[in-house]
Design an enzyme around this catalytic site. Structure first.
Site, PDB file in Angstrom:
ATOM      1  N   VAL A 116      12.307 -14.997 -95.611  1.00 13.80           N
ATOM      2  CA  VAL A 116      11.842 -16.491 -95.765  1.00 13.80           C
ATOM      3  C   VAL A 116      12.299 -17.338 -96.758  1.00 13.80           C
ATOM      4  O   VAL A 116      12.874 -16.674 -97.667  1.00 13.80           O
ATOM      5  CB  VAL A 116      10.215 -16.591 -95.776  1.00 13.80           C
ATOM      6  N   ARG A 143      20.124 -31.971 -99.028  1.00 16.78           N
ATOM      7  CA  ARG A 143      21.208 -31.973 -98.208  1.00 16.78           C
ATOM      8  C   ARG A 143      21.299 -32.600 -96.866  1.00 16.78           C
ATOM      9  O   ARG A 143      22.259 -33.426 -96.383  1.00 16.78           O
ATOM     10  CB  ARG A 143      21.856 -30.474 -98.103  1.00 16.78           C
ATOM     11  N   LYS A 170      32.764 -19.427 -82.695  1.00 17.32           N
ATOM     12  CA  LYS A 170      33.143 -20.530 -83.689  1.00 17.32           C
ATOM     13  C   LYS A 170      34.912 -20.503 -83.899  1.00 17.32           C
ATOM     14  O   LYS A 170      35.346 -19.213 -83.670  1.00 17.32           O
ATOM     15  CB  LYS A 170      32.381 -20.632 -84.754  1.00 17.32           C
ATOM     16  N   GLU A 172      13.908 -18.133 -86.428  1.00 14.63           N
ATOM     17  CA  GLU A 172      15.345 -17.991 -86.076  1.00 14.63           C
ATOM     18  C   GLU A 172      15.715 -16.664 -86.095  1.00 14.63           C
ATOM     19  O   GLU A 172      15.285 -15.904 -86.950  1.00 14.63           O
ATOM     20  CB  GLU A 172      16.340 -18.594 -87.050  1.00 14.63           C
ATOM     21  N   GLU A 227      32.975 -12.528 -94.389  1.00 15.38           N
ATOM     22  CA  GLU A 227      33.568 -13.865 -94.490  1.00 15.38           C
ATOM     23  C   GLU A 227      32.571 -14.526 -95.256  1.00 15.38           C
ATOM     24  O   GLU A 227      33.035 -15.365 -96.167  1.00 15.38           O
ATOM     25  CB  GLU A 227      33.226 -14.497 -92.867  1.00 15.38           C
TER      26      GLU A 227
END
Length: 265
Positions: A73, A85, A141, A168, A183
């Site tokens: 969480v 943001r 992506k 999610e 990455e």
């Protein structure tokens, strides 16, 4: 009933400092705890569903498609940073409607077919509502990132009644998860300013990981035997609108990728 204090107060002094009274601070603390509690409970609901599927597979199929599960969480600091943001209003109602990844769970599977199979089984449950799906396996992506992302809404029953909580869920293979972890570390080390040669190497590594997944999938099918004649799971057909595979089509996941993968709903 008094209006709860916003998570990100809108007023500040000339020096840029935010002034909050002790009573407002206590109210904000209590409201934040209640707010985050809902997502913690929603996450527990999804974790329970995944645990049941894993145990049932082991008992009835002598096979576990789930390698490991991790969950989190968002911390209050991370949540505030994202609110600022994204330019989201600081009240809890706006945050609830605008940010859907406060609770997140990542499920790492052995094979790509297991990713889609587990997604189908989880979303076929009648108390799970699919809010959004992004299939970065079918359509990676540009940097090579691959994963299946889903925002699922699950019910949580509190003393005050039923609430719906978004969670999610990310589904990946071991190879996808290893690449994504590397990455992330590289981007963190270079503060997102990654040299071009490293970006090219990362993309090559993503292609290699995808090739490894495909080879391991073929080996797995050879070991388990042909699955000819099996239909694609109902849940995926309903969400994507894809037709059921014809008899003799042994790779439902491959058909879904050819059809462009899962579509957002």
């Amino acid at each position: 009933m008094a209006t709860p204090a916003p998570l990100v107060p809108a007023t500040a002094s000339d020096e840029g400092e935010i002034t909050v009274s002790p009573s407002e601070l206590r109210e904000l603390r209590d409201e934040l705890q209640r707010f985050m509690m809902e997502y913690r409970f929603g996450l527990q609901e999804v974790e329970t569903k995944i645990g049941i599927l894993r145990d049932e597979f082991l008992l009835t199929h002598d096979y576990n498609p789930i390698e490991h599960v991790s969950s989190r969480v968002k911390s209050p600091d991370s949540l505030v940073e994202k609110v600022q943001r994204k330019g989201i209003d600081g009240d809890f109602a706006s945050i609830r409607s605008s940010i859907t990844d406060i609770a997140g769970i990542r499920i790492t599977c052995s094979f790509t077919a297991d990713v889609y199979r587990l997604f189908d089984l989880l979303t076929a449950q009648d108390d799970v509502r699919v809010l959004q799906v992004k299939d970065y396996i079918a359509q990676p992506k540009p940097n090579g990132y691959k994963s299946l992302h889903a925002i699922l809404e699950v019910p949580v029953f509190l003393s005050t009644g039923r609430i719906e909580v978004p969670v999610e869920v990310q589904f990946r293979t071991i190879a996808m998860d290893f690449w994504a972890s590397l990455e992330h570390k590289i981007y963190y080390k270079y503060a997102t300013q990654v040299p071009d040669e490293l970006l090219e190497s990362l993309k090559d590594a993503a292609d290699t990981a995808a090739e490894l997944d495909a080879r391991m999938e073929r080996l797995h099918r050879q070991i388990k035997g042909s699955s000819a004649g099996q239909a694609a799971p109902v849940a995926v057909r309903e969400i994507t609108g894809a037709p059921a595979p014809e008899a003799g089509d042994s790779d439902a996941a491959h058909r879904r990728r050819d059809d462009g993968g899962l579509q957002a709903v």
